[in-house]
Design an enzyme around this catalytic site. Sequence first.
Site, mmCIF file in Angstrom:
data_model
loop_
_atom_site.group_PDB
_atom_site.id
_atom_site.type_symbol
_atom_site.label_atom_id
_atom_site.label_comp_id
_atom_site.label_asym_id
_atom_site.label_seq_id
_atom_site.Cartn_x
_atom_site.Cartn_y
_atom_site.Cartn_z
ATOM 1 N N GLU A 270 0.847 -1.216 0.000
ATOM 2 C CA GLU A 270 0.000 0.000 0.000
ATOM 3 C C GLU A 270 0.875 1.256 0.000
ATOM 4 O O GLU A 270 0.671 2.175 0.800
ATOM 5 C CB GLU A 270 -0.917 0.004 1.230
HETATM 6 O O1 9MR Z 1 -7.996 3.616 1.270
HETATM 7 C C1 9MR Z 1 -9.033 3.082 2.065
HETATM 8 C C2 9MR Z 1 -10.069 4.150 2.379
HETATM 9 O O2 9MR Z 1 -10.730 4.532 1.193
HETATM 10 C C3 9MR Z 1 -11.058 3.634 3.401
HETATM 11 O O3 9MR Z 1 -11.929 4.683 3.774
HETATM 12 C C4 9MR Z 1 -10.326 3.084 4.591
HETATM 13 C C5 9MR Z 1 -11.306 2.524 5.604
HETATM 14 O O4 9MR Z 1 -10.787 2.469 6.847
HETATM 15 O O5 9MR Z 1 -9.437 2.076 4.205
HETATM 16 C C6 9MR Z 1 -8.430 2.548 3.359
HETATM 17 O O6 9MR Z 1 -7.508 1.521 3.042
HETATM 18 C C7 9MR Z 1 -6.776 0.979 4.130
HETATM 19 C C8 9MR Z 1 -6.449 -0.450 3.794
HETATM 20 O O7 9MR Z 1 -7.603 -1.147 3.477
HETATM 21 C C9 9MR Z 1 -5.713 -1.111 4.943
HETATM 22 N N1 9MR Z 1 -4.553 -0.382 5.321
HETATM 23 C C10 9MR Z 1 -4.746 1.034 5.568
HETATM 24 C C11 9MR Z 1 -5.446 1.671 4.380
HETATM 25 C C12 9MR Z 1 -5.570 3.152 4.586
HETATM 26 O O8 9MR Z 1 -6.394 3.402 5.695
#
Ligand code: 9MR
Length: 365
Positions: A270
Amino acid sequence: MKTFFASRRRLATAGLLLAGFAVLSSQQTAAPKKGLKDYYKDYFPVGVAVGRAQLQGPEAALIKQQFNSVTPENAMKMGPLHPEENRYFWADADAIVDFAQANKLRVRGHNLLWHEQTPRWLFKNADGSRVSKDVLLKRLHDHIFTVVKRYQGKIYAWDVVNEAIADNPQEFLRNSEWYQICGDEFIAKAFEYAHEADPKAQLFYNDYNTERPEKRERIFKLLKQLKDAKVPIDGVGLQGHWSLQEPTEPELRAALDQYASLGLKVQITELDVSIYPWEKDRRAKRPDESDAYTPELARQQAAQYKMFFRVFRDYKKVLTGVTFWNVSDKYSWLDTYPVAGRKNYPLLFDQNQQPKQAFWEVVQF
Ligand code: 9MR
Protein backbone atom coordinates in the site's frame (compact mmCIF):
# COMPACT_ATOMS: atom_id res chain seq x y z
CA MET A 1 47.73 26.87 -24.81
CA LYS A 2 47.02 25.96 -21.22
CA THR A 3 44.31 28.60 -20.96
CA PHE A 4 42.92 27.57 -24.33
CA PHE A 5 42.49 23.94 -23.21
CA ALA A 6 41.27 24.93 -19.78
CA SER A 7 38.60 27.20 -21.22
CA ARG A 8 37.64 24.53 -23.78
CA ARG A 9 37.29 22.07 -20.93
CA ARG A 10 35.18 24.53 -19.01
CA LEU A 11 33.04 25.11 -22.07
CA ALA A 12 32.64 21.35 -22.60
CA THR A 13 31.71 20.85 -18.96
CA ALA A 14 29.19 23.64 -19.13
CA GLY A 15 27.80 22.12 -22.34
CA LEU A 16 27.46 18.70 -20.75
CA LEU A 17 25.78 20.16 -17.71
CA LEU A 18 23.35 22.07 -19.90
CA ALA A 19 22.61 18.99 -22.00
CA GLY A 20 22.07 16.96 -18.85
CA PHE A 21 19.74 19.58 -17.50
CA ALA A 22 17.83 19.68 -20.79
CA VAL A 23 17.41 15.89 -20.75
CA LEU A 24 16.25 15.93 -17.15
CA SER A 25 13.80 18.77 -17.59
CA SER A 26 12.40 17.43 -20.86
CA GLN A 27 11.88 14.06 -19.12
CA GLN A 28 10.23 15.76 -16.24
CA THR A 29 7.66 17.41 -18.43
CA ALA A 30 7.28 14.61 -20.99
CA ALA A 31 4.80 11.82 -20.67
CA PRO A 32 6.64 8.62 -19.79
CA LYS A 33 7.11 6.31 -22.75
CA LYS A 34 7.24 3.26 -20.54
CA GLY A 35 5.41 2.09 -17.48
CA LEU A 36 6.75 1.40 -14.01
CA LYS A 37 5.93 -2.23 -14.85
CA ASP A 38 8.36 -2.09 -17.80
CA TYR A 39 11.20 -0.41 -15.93
CA TYR A 40 10.79 -3.00 -13.19
CA LYS A 41 10.07 -6.06 -15.34
CA ASP A 42 13.21 -7.83 -14.11
CA TYR A 43 12.39 -7.03 -10.49
CA PHE A 44 8.76 -7.33 -9.41
CA PRO A 45 5.21 -6.54 -10.58
CA VAL A 46 4.12 -2.97 -9.82
CA GLY A 47 0.53 -2.58 -8.71
CA VAL A 48 -2.01 0.04 -7.71
CA ALA A 49 -5.11 0.25 -5.54
CA VAL A 50 -8.26 1.01 -7.50
CA GLY A 51 -11.95 1.64 -7.12
CA ARG A 52 -14.61 1.47 -9.78
CA ALA A 53 -14.24 5.21 -10.45
CA GLN A 54 -10.72 4.70 -11.80
CA LEU A 55 -11.69 2.07 -14.36
CA GLN A 56 -12.52 4.65 -17.01
CA GLY A 57 -11.07 7.89 -18.36
CA PRO A 58 -7.53 9.19 -17.91
CA GLU A 59 -6.86 7.23 -14.73
CA ALA A 60 -7.75 3.95 -16.44
CA ALA A 61 -5.34 4.84 -19.25
CA LEU A 62 -2.62 5.53 -16.71
CA ILE A 63 -3.30 2.25 -14.89
CA LYS A 64 -2.96 0.31 -18.14
CA GLN A 65 0.21 2.12 -19.16
CA GLN A 66 2.02 1.98 -15.83
CA PHE A 67 0.96 -1.04 -13.79
CA ASN A 68 0.59 -4.79 -14.13
CA SER A 69 -1.29 -5.52 -10.90
CA VAL A 70 -4.31 -4.07 -9.13
CA THR A 71 -5.73 -4.26 -5.62
CA PRO A 72 -9.35 -3.26 -4.93
CA GLU A 73 -9.02 -0.36 -2.49
CA ASN A 74 -12.34 -1.08 -0.74
CA ALA A 75 -14.58 -3.26 -2.92
CA MET A 76 -13.57 -6.63 -1.46
CA LYS A 77 -13.63 -5.70 2.19
CA MET A 78 -16.24 -7.57 4.17
CA GLY A 79 -18.44 -4.52 4.89
CA PRO A 80 -18.95 -3.40 1.29
CA LEU A 81 -18.90 -6.94 -0.17
CA HIS A 82 -21.10 -8.78 2.32
CA PRO A 83 -23.51 -6.20 3.75
CA GLU A 84 -26.07 -8.71 5.06
CA GLU A 85 -25.65 -12.30 6.13
CA ASN A 86 -27.44 -13.65 3.09
CA ARG A 87 -26.57 -10.94 0.59
CA TYR A 88 -23.35 -10.16 -1.21
CA PHE A 89 -22.73 -7.05 -3.32
CA TRP A 90 -20.50 -8.21 -6.17
CA ALA A 91 -20.81 -5.43 -8.75
CA ASP A 92 -17.77 -3.32 -7.81
CA ALA A 93 -15.46 -6.24 -7.06
CA ASP A 94 -16.49 -8.04 -10.27
CA ALA A 95 -15.92 -4.87 -12.32
CA ILE A 96 -12.35 -4.62 -11.03
CA VAL A 97 -11.61 -8.29 -11.68
CA ASP A 98 -13.13 -8.04 -15.19
CA PHE A 99 -11.03 -4.93 -15.93
CA ALA A 100 -7.93 -6.78 -14.74
CA GLN A 101 -8.71 -9.83 -16.86
CA ALA A 102 -9.40 -7.73 -19.94
CA ASN A 103 -6.10 -5.86 -19.52
CA LYS A 104 -3.97 -8.79 -18.31
CA LEU A 105 -3.34 -7.35 -14.86
CA ARG A 106 -2.80 -9.50 -11.79
CA VAL A 107 -5.16 -9.04 -8.87
CA ARG A 108 -4.26 -9.01 -5.17
CA GLY A 109 -7.35 -9.61 -3.08
CA HIS A 110 -7.80 -7.24 -0.13
CA ASN A 111 -8.89 -8.42 2.39
CA LEU A 112 -10.62 -11.37 4.06
CA LEU A 113 -10.50 -10.29 7.70
CA TRP A 114 -10.06 -6.84 9.25
CA HIS A 115 -11.33 -5.04 12.36
CA GLU A 116 -12.48 -2.09 10.19
CA GLN A 117 -15.17 -2.03 7.53
CA THR A 118 -16.94 -5.05 9.01
CA PRO A 119 -20.66 -5.45 8.27
CA ARG A 120 -23.07 -4.67 11.10
CA TRP A 121 -24.56 -8.18 11.25
CA LEU A 122 -21.25 -9.99 11.65
CA PHE A 123 -20.73 -10.00 15.41
CA LYS A 124 -24.41 -10.12 16.41
CA ASN A 125 -27.18 -12.70 16.79
CA ALA A 126 -30.68 -11.89 15.56
CA ASP A 127 -31.62 -10.74 19.09
CA GLY A 128 -28.71 -8.28 19.17
CA SER A 129 -26.54 -10.28 21.57
CA ARG A 130 -22.94 -11.06 20.74
CA VAL A 131 -22.27 -14.23 18.72
CA SER A 132 -20.34 -17.17 20.12
CA LYS A 133 -16.90 -18.13 18.87
CA ASP A 134 -18.36 -21.11 16.97
CA VAL A 135 -20.88 -18.95 15.16
CA LEU A 136 -18.29 -16.30 14.28
CA LEU A 137 -15.82 -18.85 12.93
CA LYS A 138 -18.62 -20.46 10.88
CA ARG A 139 -19.47 -17.03 9.42
CA LEU A 140 -15.81 -16.41 8.67
CA HIS A 141 -15.53 -19.80 7.00
CA ASP A 142 -18.57 -19.22 4.81
CA HIS A 143 -17.47 -15.72 3.86
CA ILE A 144 -13.96 -16.82 2.91
CA PHE A 145 -15.18 -19.84 0.94
CA THR A 146 -17.72 -17.82 -1.02
CA VAL A 147 -15.36 -14.98 -1.90
CA VAL A 148 -12.15 -16.91 -2.52
CA LYS A 149 -13.88 -19.54 -4.65
CA ARG A 150 -15.67 -16.93 -6.75
CA TYR A 151 -12.34 -15.46 -7.85
CA GLN A 152 -10.30 -18.65 -7.84
CA GLY A 153 -7.75 -18.53 -10.67
CA LYS A 154 -8.29 -14.77 -11.09
CA ILE A 155 -6.84 -13.55 -7.80
CA TYR A 156 -3.28 -14.77 -7.27
CA ALA A 157 -2.76 -13.49 -3.71
CA TRP A 158 -4.96 -12.54 -0.77
CA ASP A 159 -4.39 -10.32 2.24
CA VAL A 160 -6.00 -12.83 4.54
CA VAL A 161 -5.63 -11.06 7.88
CA ASN A 162 -5.14 -7.30 8.04
CA GLU A 163 -3.68 -5.34 10.97
CA ALA A 164 -4.14 -7.81 13.84
CA ILE A 165 -1.26 -6.37 15.90
CA ALA A 166 -2.16 -3.74 18.52
CA ASP A 167 -1.10 -0.10 18.17
CA ASN A 168 -0.10 0.00 21.84
CA PRO A 169 3.44 -1.38 22.15
CA GLN A 170 2.54 -2.89 25.55
CA GLU A 171 -0.04 -5.16 23.92
CA PHE A 172 0.37 -7.98 21.44
CA LEU A 173 -2.81 -8.60 19.45
CA ARG A 174 -5.33 -5.82 18.82
CA ASN A 175 -8.30 -5.96 21.14
CA SER A 176 -10.79 -6.21 18.25
CA GLU A 177 -14.15 -7.92 18.28
CA TRP A 178 -12.52 -10.82 16.45
CA TYR A 179 -10.07 -11.15 19.33
CA GLN A 180 -12.66 -10.60 22.04
CA ILE A 181 -14.85 -13.37 20.66
CA CYS A 182 -12.29 -15.88 19.35
CA GLY A 183 -9.03 -15.20 21.17
CA ASP A 184 -6.06 -15.51 18.84
CA GLU A 185 -7.53 -18.48 16.96
CA PHE A 186 -9.23 -16.39 14.28
CA ILE A 187 -5.89 -15.71 12.62
CA ALA A 188 -4.88 -19.32 11.97
CA LYS A 189 -8.46 -20.23 11.03
CA ALA A 190 -8.66 -17.49 8.40
CA PHE A 191 -5.51 -18.78 6.71
CA GLU A 192 -6.70 -22.39 6.88
CA TYR A 193 -10.09 -21.56 5.35
CA ALA A 194 -8.49 -19.51 2.57
CA HIS A 195 -6.02 -22.26 1.77
CA GLU A 196 -8.79 -24.84 1.64
CA ALA A 197 -10.86 -22.64 -0.64
CA ASP A 198 -8.00 -22.02 -3.10
CA PRO A 199 -4.85 -24.05 -2.45
CA LYS A 200 -3.00 -22.15 -5.19
CA ALA A 201 -3.59 -18.63 -3.87
CA GLN A 202 -0.69 -16.96 -2.05
CA LEU A 203 -1.77 -15.99 1.43
CA PHE A 204 -0.47 -12.85 3.19
CA TYR A 205 -0.56 -11.22 6.59
CA ASN A 206 -0.69 -7.43 6.02
CA ASP A 207 0.12 -4.58 8.42
CA TYR A 208 1.41 -0.99 8.78
CA ASN A 209 4.37 0.55 10.63
CA THR A 210 6.09 -2.76 9.95
CA GLU A 211 9.54 -1.12 9.98
CA ARG A 212 9.25 0.45 13.43
CA PRO A 213 11.53 -1.75 15.54
CA GLU A 214 9.08 -2.41 18.38
CA LYS A 215 6.15 -3.22 16.09
CA ARG A 216 8.44 -5.18 13.78
CA GLU A 217 9.32 -7.47 16.69
CA ARG A 218 5.67 -8.09 17.54
CA ILE A 219 4.76 -8.80 13.91
CA PHE A 220 7.75 -11.09 13.60
CA LYS A 221 6.63 -12.95 16.72
CA LEU A 222 3.15 -13.50 15.28
CA LEU A 223 4.50 -14.64 11.90
CA LYS A 224 6.92 -17.03 13.59
CA GLN A 225 4.12 -18.51 15.68
CA LEU A 226 2.08 -19.07 12.53
CA LYS A 227 5.00 -20.66 10.68
CA ASP A 228 5.88 -22.88 13.66
CA ALA A 229 2.26 -24.03 13.86
CA LYS A 230 2.35 -24.88 10.12
CA VAL A 231 -0.39 -22.41 9.31
CA PRO A 232 -0.56 -21.98 5.50
CA ILE A 233 0.91 -18.47 5.22
CA ASP A 234 3.07 -17.53 2.23
CA GLY A 235 3.99 -13.95 2.84
CA VAL A 236 3.88 -10.70 4.70
CA GLY A 237 2.60 -7.42 3.29
CA LEU A 238 4.36 -4.27 4.43
CA GLN A 239 1.76 -1.62 3.70
CA GLY A 240 4.29 1.15 3.15
CA HIS A 241 2.23 4.10 4.36
CA TRP A 242 5.42 6.07 4.76
CA SER A 243 6.41 9.72 4.93
CA LEU A 244 9.30 12.10 4.35
CA GLN A 245 10.54 11.14 7.83
CA GLU A 246 10.25 7.37 7.91
CA PRO A 247 11.31 4.67 7.58
CA THR A 248 15.04 5.28 7.40
CA GLU A 249 17.10 3.12 5.09
CA PRO A 250 18.53 1.01 7.94
CA GLU A 251 15.02 0.49 9.36
CA LEU A 252 13.70 -0.64 5.99
CA ARG A 253 16.60 -3.02 5.39
CA ALA A 254 16.37 -4.47 8.91
CA ALA A 255 12.64 -5.14 8.42
CA LEU A 256 13.11 -6.83 5.04
CA ASP A 257 15.92 -8.97 6.45
CA GLN A 258 13.98 -10.01 9.50
CA TYR A 259 10.75 -10.95 7.71
CA ALA A 260 12.64 -12.73 4.93
CA SER A 261 14.50 -14.82 7.51
CA LEU A 262 11.23 -16.71 8.09
CA GLY A 263 11.24 -17.85 4.46
CA LEU A 264 8.19 -15.69 3.70
CA LYS A 265 7.60 -13.74 0.52
CA VAL A 266 7.49 -10.00 1.17
CA GLN A 267 5.41 -7.45 -0.71
CA ILE A 268 5.01 -3.71 -0.32
CA THR A 269 1.23 -3.59 -0.54
CA GLU A 270 0.00 0.00 0.00
CA LEU A 271 2.85 2.36 -0.82
CA ASP A 272 2.52 6.13 -0.49
CA VAL A 273 4.81 8.81 0.92
CA SER A 274 2.92 11.42 2.91
CA ILE A 275 4.24 14.98 3.01
CA TYR A 276 3.08 15.18 6.65
CA PRO A 277 4.63 13.27 9.54
CA TRP A 278 2.81 10.08 10.62
CA GLU A 279 0.03 10.88 13.00
CA LYS A 280 -2.96 9.07 14.31
CA ASP A 281 -4.08 12.20 16.11
CA ARG A 282 -5.75 15.00 14.24
CA ARG A 283 -3.81 18.12 13.40
CA ALA A 284 -4.53 20.59 10.64
CA LYS A 285 -2.00 21.37 7.94
CA ARG A 286 1.61 22.20 8.71
CA PRO A 287 2.80 24.63 11.39
CA ASP A 288 2.84 27.33 8.67
CA GLU A 289 -0.86 26.54 7.96
CA SER A 290 -0.17 25.70 4.34
CA ASP A 291 -0.90 22.51 2.44
CA ALA A 292 0.90 23.53 -0.74
CA TYR A 293 3.19 21.07 -2.51
CA THR A 294 6.33 23.20 -2.55
CA PRO A 295 9.42 22.48 -4.71
CA GLU A 296 11.29 21.64 -1.52
CA LEU A 297 8.69 19.03 -0.55
CA ALA A 298 8.80 17.61 -4.09
CA ARG A 299 12.59 17.33 -3.81
CA GLN A 300 12.48 15.62 -0.41
CA GLN A 301 9.78 13.25 -1.56
CA ALA A 302 11.69 12.35 -4.71
CA ALA A 303 14.80 11.60 -2.63
CA GLN A 304 12.78 9.41 -0.28
CA TYR A 305 11.16 7.46 -3.14
CA LYS A 306 14.56 7.07 -4.79
CA MET A 307 16.00 5.52 -1.64
CA PHE A 308 13.02 3.19 -1.19
CA PHE A 309 13.26 1.82 -4.72
CA ARG A 310 17.03 1.44 -4.51
CA VAL A 311 16.47 -0.77 -1.47
CA PHE A 312 13.62 -2.63 -3.23
CA ARG A 313 15.94 -3.43 -6.15
CA ASP A 314 18.55 -4.75 -3.74
CA TYR A 315 15.90 -7.07 -2.31
CA LYS A 316 14.53 -8.38 -5.59
CA LYS A 317 14.91 -11.99 -4.41
CA VAL A 318 12.68 -11.29 -1.41
CA LEU A 319 10.16 -8.79 -2.81
CA THR A 320 7.47 -10.26 -5.03
CA GLY A 321 5.43 -7.11 -5.57
CA VAL A 322 5.20 -3.37 -4.93
CA THR A 323 1.72 -1.81 -4.95
CA PHE A 324 0.86 1.90 -4.66
CA TRP A 325 -2.17 2.96 -2.63
CA ASN A 326 -4.08 5.04 -5.22
CA VAL A 327 -3.27 6.09 -8.76
CA SER A 328 -2.36 9.78 -8.64
CA ASP A 329 -2.44 12.83 -6.36
CA LYS A 330 -5.88 13.60 -7.79
CA TYR A 331 -7.25 11.34 -5.08
CA SER A 332 -5.58 9.74 -2.10
CA TRP A 333 -7.10 8.38 1.10
CA LEU A 334 -4.61 10.73 2.82
CA ASP A 335 -6.61 13.75 1.57
CA THR A 336 -9.03 13.07 4.40
CA TYR A 337 -6.96 11.08 6.88
CA PRO A 338 -6.25 11.73 9.69
CA VAL A 339 -7.92 15.08 9.13
CA ALA A 340 -10.07 16.43 6.31
CA GLY A 341 -9.44 19.79 4.68
CA ARG A 342 -5.78 19.52 3.83
CA LYS A 343 -4.40 18.11 0.61
CA ASN A 344 -1.72 15.43 0.50
CA TYR A 345 0.51 14.57 -2.49
CA PRO A 346 1.81 11.10 -1.71
CA LEU A 347 2.08 9.39 -5.12
CA LEU A 348 4.28 9.38 -8.25
CA PHE A 349 1.72 11.11 -10.51
CA ASP A 350 0.27 14.58 -9.98
CA GLN A 351 -3.35 15.67 -9.97
CA ASN A 352 -3.36 15.63 -13.79
CA GLN A 353 -1.82 12.16 -13.97
CA GLN A 354 1.55 13.60 -15.03
CA PRO A 355 4.75 12.05 -13.66
CA LYS A 356 6.33 13.93 -10.76
CA GLN A 357 10.02 14.36 -10.00
CA ALA A 358 9.71 11.30 -7.75
CA PHE A 359 8.61 9.19 -10.75
CA TRP A 360 11.81 9.99 -12.65
CA GLU A 361 13.94 9.22 -9.64
CA VAL A 362 12.27 5.82 -9.32
CA VAL A 363 12.76 4.82 -12.96
CA GLN A 364 16.34 6.12 -13.46
CA PHE A 365 18.71 3.41 -12.31
O1 9MR B 1 -8.00 3.62 1.27
C1 9MR B 1 -9.03 3.08 2.07
C2 9MR B 1 -10.07 4.15 2.38
O2 9MR B 1 -10.73 4.53 1.19
C3 9MR B 1 -11.06 3.63 3.40
O3 9MR B 1 -11.93 4.68 3.77
C4 9MR B 1 -10.33 3.08 4.59
C5 9MR B 1 -11.31 2.52 5.60
O4 9MR B 1 -10.79 2.47 6.85
O5 9MR B 1 -9.44 2.08 4.21
C6 9MR B 1 -8.43 2.55 3.36
O6 9MR B 1 -7.51 1.52 3.04
C7 9MR B 1 -6.78 0.98 4.13
C8 9MR B 1 -6.45 -0.45 3.79
O7 9MR B 1 -7.60 -1.15 3.48
C9 9MR B 1 -5.71 -1.11 4.94
N1 9MR B 1 -4.55 -0.38 5.32
C10 9MR B 1 -4.75 1.03 5.57
C11 9MR B 1 -5.45 1.67 4.38
C12 9MR B 1 -5.57 3.15 4.59
O8 9MR B 1 -6.39 3.40 5.70
